[in-house]
Structure formats: structure tokens, C-alpha cells
Design a protein around this motif. Structure first.
Motif, PDB file in Angstrom:
ATOM      1  N   ALA A  74      52.710 -24.708  -4.633  1.00 48.62           N
ATOM      2  CA  ALA A  74      51.496 -24.743  -5.449  1.00 48.62           C
ATOM      3  C   ALA A  74      51.849 -24.916  -6.924  1.00 48.62           C
ATOM      4  CB  ALA A  74      50.691 -23.463  -5.255  1.00 48.62           C
ATOM      5  N   GLN A  75      50.926 -25.533  -7.654  1.00 47.35           N
ATOM      6  CA  GLN A  75      51.083 -25.701  -9.103  1.00 47.35           C
ATOM      7  C   GLN A  75      49.886 -25.046  -9.798  1.00 47.35           C
ATOM      8  OE1 GLN A  75      51.320 -29.966  -9.498  1.00 47.35           O
ATOM      9  NE2 GLN A  75      53.514 -30.009  -9.104  1.00 47.35           N
ATOM     10  N   VAL A  76      50.149 -24.416 -10.928  1.00 42.98           N
ATOM     11  CA  VAL A  76      49.093 -23.718 -11.664  1.00 42.98           C
ATOM     12  C   VAL A  76      49.082 -24.189 -13.112  1.00 42.98           C
ATOM     13  CG1 VAL A  76      48.200 -21.496 -12.454  1.00 42.98           C
ATOM     14  CG2 VAL A  76      49.252 -21.682 -10.186  1.00 42.98           C
ATOM     15  N   ILE A  77      47.933 -24.690 -13.538  1.00 44.58           N
ATOM     16  CA  ILE A  77      47.729 -25.044 -14.940  1.00 44.58           C
ATOM     17  C   ILE A  77      47.116 -23.845 -15.642  1.00 44.58           C
ATOM     18  CG2 ILE A  77      46.433 -26.536 -16.525  1.00 44.58           C
ATOM     19  CD1 ILE A  77      46.454 -28.672 -14.324  1.00 44.58           C
ATOM     20  N   ILE A  78      47.667 -23.481 -16.797  1.00 50.20           N
ATOM     21  CA  ILE A  78      47.126 -22.361 -17.570  1.00 50.20           C
ATOM     22  C   ILE A  78      46.575 -22.900 -18.879  1.00 50.20           C
ATOM     23  CG2 ILE A  78      47.606 -20.113 -18.613  1.00 50.20           C
ATOM     24  CD1 ILE A  78      49.987 -19.863 -16.671  1.00 50.20           C
ATOM     25  N   GLU A  79      45.273 -22.703 -19.092  1.00 53.52           N
ATOM     26  CA  GLU A  79      44.601 -23.192 -20.294  1.00 53.52           C
ATOM     27  C   GLU A  79      44.049 -22.017 -21.095  1.00 53.52           C
ATOM     28  OE1 GLU A  79      44.104 -26.234 -21.668  1.00 53.52           O
ATOM     29  OE2 GLU A  79      45.496 -27.041 -20.204  1.00 53.52           O
ATOM     30  N   VAL A  80      44.068 -22.141 -22.413  1.00 51.44           N
ATOM     31  CA  VAL A  80      43.533 -21.106 -23.292  1.00 51.44           C
ATOM     32  C   VAL A  80      42.534 -21.737 -24.246  1.00 51.44           C
ATOM     33  CG1 VAL A  80      44.085 -19.466 -25.128  1.00 51.44           C
ATOM     34  CG2 VAL A  80      45.569 -19.646 -23.138  1.00 51.44           C
ATOM     35  N   GLN A  81      41.398 -21.062 -24.462  1.00 50.89           N
ATOM     36  CA  GLN A  81      40.392 -21.543 -25.399  1.00 50.89           C
ATOM     37  C   GLN A  81      39.948 -20.410 -26.319  1.00 50.89           C
ATOM     38  OE1 GLN A  81      38.673 -24.447 -26.278  1.00 50.89           O
ATOM     39  NE2 GLN A  81      40.389 -25.400 -25.243  1.00 50.89           N
ATOM     40  N   LEU A  82      40.051 -20.646 -27.637  1.00 55.39           N
ATOM     41  CA  LEU A  82      39.568 -19.675 -28.611  1.00 55.39           C
ATOM     42  C   LEU A  82      38.084 -19.859 -28.885  1.00 55.39           C
ATOM     43  CD1 LEU A  82      42.526 -19.781 -31.175  1.00 55.39           C
ATOM     44  CD2 LEU A  82      41.989 -17.946 -29.584  1.00 55.39           C
ATOM     45  N   ALA A  83      37.646 -21.112 -29.065  1.00 59.42           N
ATOM     46  CA  ALA A  83      36.248 -21.423 -29.345  1.00 59.42           C
ATOM     47  C   ALA A  83      35.586 -21.940 -28.087  1.00 59.42           C
ATOM     48  CB  ALA A  83      36.155 -22.467 -30.460  1.00 59.42           C
ATOM     49  N   LYS A  84      34.303 -21.631 -27.921  1.00 58.41           N
ATOM     50  CA  LYS A  84      33.577 -22.092 -26.750  1.00 58.41           C
ATOM     51  C   LYS A  84      33.276 -23.578 -26.873  1.00 58.41           C
ATOM     52  CE  LYS A  84      29.669 -20.913 -23.783  1.00 58.41           C
ATOM     53  NZ  LYS A  84      28.529 -19.991 -23.586  1.00 58.41           N
ATOM     54  N   GLN A  85      33.507 -24.309 -25.796  1.00 61.67           N
ATOM     55  CA  GLN A  85      33.273 -25.748 -25.779  1.00 61.67           C
ATOM     56  C   GLN A  85      32.292 -26.103 -24.670  1.00 61.67           C
ATOM     57  OE1 GLN A  85      36.764 -28.146 -25.564  1.00 61.67           O
ATOM     58  NE2 GLN A  85      37.749 -27.210 -27.317  1.00 61.67           N
ATOM     59  N   ALA A  86      31.309 -26.938 -25.019  1.00 60.84           N
ATOM     60  CA  ALA A  86      30.313 -27.344 -24.034  1.00 60.84           C
ATOM     61  C   ALA A  86      30.948 -28.130 -22.892  1.00 60.84           C
ATOM     62  CB  ALA A  86      29.231 -28.180 -24.710  1.00 60.84           C
ATOM     63  N   PHE A  87      32.035 -28.848 -23.180  1.00 57.01           N
ATOM     64  CA  PHE A  87      32.652 -29.716 -22.176  1.00 57.01           C
ATOM     65  C   PHE A  87      33.986 -29.159 -21.668  1.00 57.01           C
ATOM     66  CE2 PHE A  87      30.199 -32.432 -25.100  1.00 57.01           C
ATOM     67  CZ  PHE A  87      29.221 -32.850 -24.212  1.00 57.01           C
ATOM     68  N   PHE A  88      34.158 -27.839 -21.771  1.00 52.92           N
ATOM     69  CA  PHE A  88      35.420 -27.242 -21.342  1.00 52.92           C
ATOM     70  C   PHE A  88      35.622 -27.405 -19.842  1.00 52.92           C
ATOM     71  CE2 PHE A  88      37.991 -23.235 -20.481  1.00 52.92           C
ATOM     72  CZ  PHE A  88      39.187 -23.830 -20.827  1.00 52.92           C
ATOM     73  N   MET A  89      34.537 -27.266 -19.054  1.00 52.91           N
ATOM     74  CA  MET A  89      34.662 -27.445 -17.601  1.00 52.91           C
ATOM     75  C   MET A  89      35.089 -28.876 -17.287  1.00 52.91           C
ATOM     76  SD  MET A  89      33.853 -24.446 -16.816  1.00 52.91           S
ATOM     77  CE  MET A  89      32.992 -23.082 -17.587  1.00 52.91           C
ATOM     78  N   ASN A  90      34.540 -29.840 -18.029  1.00 49.99           N
ATOM     79  CA  ASN A  90      34.932 -31.234 -17.826  1.00 49.99           C
ATOM     80  C   ASN A  90      36.409 -31.426 -18.124  1.00 49.99           C
ATOM     81  OD1 ASN A  90      32.151 -30.791 -18.642  1.00 49.99           O
ATOM     82  ND2 ASN A  90      31.851 -32.990 -18.447  1.00 49.99           N
ATOM     83  N   ARG A  91      36.878 -30.759 -19.176  1.00 52.38           N
ATOM     84  CA  ARG A  91      38.289 -30.884 -19.560  1.00 52.38           C
ATOM     85  C   ARG A  91      39.194 -30.288 -18.486  1.00 52.38           C
ATOM     86  NH1 ARG A  91      40.287 -29.098 -25.433  1.00 52.38           N
ATOM     87  NH2 ARG A  91      39.142 -31.003 -25.893  1.00 52.38           N
ATOM     88  N   LEU A 295      39.761 -29.623 -36.645  1.00 52.43           N
ATOM     89  CA  LEU A 295      38.784 -29.399 -35.595  1.00 52.43           C
ATOM     90  C   LEU A 295      38.720 -30.649 -34.717  1.00 52.43           C
ATOM     91  CD1 LEU A 295      36.732 -27.113 -34.965  1.00 52.43           C
ATOM     92  CD2 LEU A 295      35.024 -28.448 -36.162  1.00 52.43           C
ATOM     93  N   THR A 296      38.603 -30.460 -33.409  1.00 52.65           N
ATOM     94  CA  THR A 296      38.470 -31.609 -32.523  1.00 52.65           C
ATOM     95  C   THR A 296      37.018 -32.091 -32.507  1.00 52.65           C
ATOM     96  OG1 THR A 296      38.084 -30.159 -30.625  1.00 52.65           O
ATOM     97  CG2 THR A 296      40.347 -30.849 -31.038  1.00 52.65           C
ATOM     98  N   LYS A 297      36.839 -33.354 -32.148  1.00 53.87           N
ATOM     99  CA  LYS A 297      35.508 -33.960 -32.195  1.00 53.87           C
ATOM    100  C   LYS A 297      34.552 -33.272 -31.231  1.00 53.87           C
ATOM    101  CE  LYS A 297      35.467 -38.377 -32.593  1.00 53.87           C
ATOM    102  NZ  LYS A 297      35.594 -39.814 -32.260  1.00 53.87           N
ATOM    103  N   ASP A 298      35.047 -32.863 -30.031  1.00 53.82           N
ATOM    104  CA  ASP A 298      34.133 -32.257 -29.071  1.00 53.82           C
ATOM    105  C   ASP A 298      33.647 -30.888 -29.528  1.00 53.82           C
ATOM    106  OD1 ASP A 298      36.662 -31.223 -28.798  1.00 53.82           O
ATOM    107  OD2 ASP A 298      36.601 -31.069 -26.622  1.00 53.82           O
ATOM    108  N   ILE A 299      34.508 -30.127 -30.242  1.00 48.03           N
ATOM    109  CA  ILE A 299      34.067 -28.841 -30.781  1.00 48.03           C
ATOM    110  C   ILE A 299      33.027 -29.060 -31.868  1.00 48.03           C
ATOM    111  CG2 ILE A 299      34.790 -26.787 -32.056  1.00 48.03           C
ATOM    112  CD1 ILE A 299      37.429 -26.885 -30.650  1.00 48.03           C
ATOM    113  N   ALA A 300      33.254 -30.070 -32.747  1.00 49.44           N
ATOM    114  CA  ALA A 300      32.298 -30.369 -33.805  1.00 49.44           C
ATOM    115  C   ALA A 300      30.943 -30.744 -33.217  1.00 49.44           C
ATOM    116  CB  ALA A 300      32.830 -31.507 -34.680  1.00 49.44           C
ATOM    117  N   CYS A 301      30.945 -31.548 -32.162  1.00 52.36           N
ATOM    118  CA  CYS A 301      29.688 -31.943 -31.528  1.00 52.36           C
ATOM    119  C   CYS A 301      28.969 -30.737 -30.938  1.00 52.36           C
ATOM    120  CB  CYS A 301      29.953 -32.984 -30.437  1.00 52.36           C
ATOM    121  SG  CYS A 301      30.485 -34.593 -31.077  1.00 52.36           S
TER     122      CYS A 301
END
Length: 315
Positions: A74-91, A295-301
Motif C-alpha cells: 500500500a502507498q499513503v499520501i500525506i497532505e497538510v493544509q493550513l488554510a481552508k480551500q474550496a477545492f481541497f477535495m479536488n486536489r 498565496l496560490t490562485k485557488d486560495i485567493a479565489c
């Protein structure tokens, strides 16, 4: 509750990468969070964790992308987010699909028989450690699986000749802001909320967690690691300070306009005009932060409540 570490944030991307460079820590995290019986783990692409002469604009603006491979395939990707993103699930879905595709391409090059590709294709899971809440309810740990809609039967897969089936997909969210002292989850899971949330441990965390905590001791870091962390901290502080200033300046301007226009209709006109001015200044601030790679464009949006196409029109 008092923080364990005064001068370090365990959830910052560079710190998380440093922690999971320790493969014993990575293995324990995966075992606890995913309930997997793996016996060993290795970090894939560990040479990318700290790159000499790295470009700050490139390295500091993206979410953590850590890939851990287990001895059970099995492989596990570990992601961390400080700010909430509307498209985080998509990412997350994009990262997961890309990893599956990369695995297929690798197997195509190494396996002669098509059947062997599917036979050896490993499952890919995701752990998302987030500093903002994404789901309703009080549970800080949310686990998502693929299940049949009416019978609730979980979809599983075989890996190589392993007799035991494994979940086809598993995504676990750790929402750090939902941590509280009276959590009912197993302490093996809770201790990771305490670790990344910088909380005092409410029970004996164990030897591996102690090792992870030792990695947060800045005195043992290299000069490069300290410089990178300091730069990351300065960028985040600048971002949030600019964001707060833009909001306060716009609100104050709107209130001044309202007072200047008089009562009743004048106040409404002034406040409306102030809101327009506030939004205009706020948009300019977001554009400046994106252009400066802070800041990334998706966070700004997400902050502006507009689509990327609408944001592009302001550029």
C-alpha cells in the motif's frame, strides 16, 4: 491548553516533512491512522524534502506531498493544509489519481504481461491533516471508504498474492481544531492530534512519538533547515498581516463614507460605497499576494468567493 513547543509549529509543511523523514514515525502514523498491519515503511522521494538552494516561491507555496510505501504494497499520501480551500477535495483526488497512474506506467515498463500490471497495482490512500474544519459534527477524525449504497459492503482489492483483501480506497481527515480532552477515539489516534496540534499529551504517547517530538527540537536542525523554516514563518506572517490590514482598512473606509453621507439614505449609500471600495482594495491585495508567490490562485479565489476565470479578469 499550553502548547508543547513555543517556537515551532508542528503542522508547518517543512516540519511535517522533517518528521516523516523518520520512517519509524511514518510507519507508526500509518498503522495508527489507517489500522494497517504493515511492518515497515519507506519514504519515496526523500531527496525532495530539503533541497539545497531551493526556490522559496516554489517550495513554500504548495501543500505537503509525502508518499509513504509500506511492505504490504500500500502507498499513503500525506497532505497538510493550513488554510481552508474550496477545492481541497479536488486536489486530493487529483493527487491520488496521479499516483495510481504513475504506478500503472511504472508497472508497464517492468511487467511483460498485462495481467501482472493489475495484479501488482497497489492501493493508494490519503491522510489529510488540516488546521481548519471541513466537515459538520464534532468528530476530529473522519474516515472515508468506498461502500455499496444499500448494503454498506466495502469495496476491496487483492494485492499481488496477498490472501488478505485491502480497502480499494481510504481517505482519513484529521481536523486539528476539533481536538478536545474528552475524545473517545483510541489514544493511538488521539496522540497524533495532540502532536500536530501542539497540545500537551494527555497520556504516555510512546517511544515513536517521543522520537517525533525530538525532531521538533530546533537546536538539532541544520542551518539550512532553520533558514527555510524562518523564511516560511515570515511569509505566513506577512500573508495574514496583509489580509487583516486589508479588511480593517476597507471596513474603516466604509464607515467613514457612511458618516460623511449623513443619516438614513446617506448612511446606506456610504456603507455600500465603502463595501465596494473595500472589495476593490481586497482584490488588489489578493492579486499582489498571488503575483509575489505568497498565496496560490485557488486560495485567493476562495477568499474572494469567485471563480478562477473571474479572478483572471482582474489581472
Amino acid at each position: 491548553m499550553e502548547e508543547r513547543h513555543k517556537n515551532i509549529k508542528p503542522i508547518y509543511d517543512l516540519v511535517v516533512k522533517k518528521v516523516f523523514c523518520n520512517e519509524a514515525v511514518a510507519l507508526q502514523f500509518v498503522q495508527d491512522i489507517f489500522d494497517l498491519s504493515a511492518k515497515s515503511a519507506k519514504l519515496i522521494g526523500s531527496d525532495k524534502i530539503f533541497r539545497a538552494n531551493s526556490n522559496v516561491g516554489d517550495d513554500f507555496n504548495i501543500a505537503v506531498d509525502i508518499l509513504v510505501e509500506l511492505d504490504n504494497h500500500a502507498q499513503v499520501i500525506i497532505e497538510v493544509q493550513l488554510a481552508k480551500q474550496a477545492f481541497f477535495m479536488n486536489r486530493i483526488w487529483a493527487y491520488l489519481c496521479k499516483q495510481v497512474n504513475d504506478n500503472i506506467e511504472r508497472l508497464k515498463q517492468n511487467e511483460k504481461e498485462r495481467l501482472a500490471i493489475y495484479k501488482k497495482l497497489p492501493p493508494v490512500y490519503v491522510a489529510a491533516i488540516v488546521d481548519k474544519n471541513y466537515f459538520d459534527g464534532d468528530d476530529p477524525i473522519s474516515t472515508f471508504l468506498i461502500k455499496e449504497e444499500t448494503r454498506n459492503t466495502e469495496l476491496k482489492m487483492y494485492v499481488d498474492n496477498d490472501i488478505k483483501e485491502m480497502p480499494l480506497l481510504k481517505i482519513v481527515f484529521l481536523e486539528l481544531k476539533k481536538y478536545k480532552l474528552e475524545l473517545k477515539e483510541s489514544y493511538n489516534k488521539v496522540r497524533w492530534l495532540e502532536f500536530f496540534g501542539n497540545k500537551q499529551y494527555t497520556s504516555e504517547p510512546g517511544e515513536v512519538i517521543d522520537q517525533a517530538d525530538d525532531l521538533l527540537n530546533v537546536r538539532n536542525w541544520t542551518k539550512e533547515e532553520k533558514d527555510m523554516y524562518d523564511e516560511r514563518t515570515r511569509q505566513l506572517d506577512h500573508h495574514w498581516a496583509t489580509y487583516a490590514y486589508a479588511r480593517e482598512e476597507g471596513i474603516e473606509y466604509g464607515m467613514q463614507q457612511g458618516r460623511a453621507e449623513g443619516r438614513a439614505e446617506g448612511i446606506e449609500y456610504g456603507m455600500e460605497r465603502g463595501r465596494e471600495e473595500e472589495r476593490g482594495k481586497y482584490i488588489k491585495t489578493m492579486i499582489r499576494l498571488v503575483n509575489n508567490n505568497i498565496l496560490t490562485k485557488d486560495i485567493a479565489c476562495e477568499e474572494l468567493g469567485i471563480t478562477e476565470e473571474e479572478f483572471e479578469a482582474y489581472l
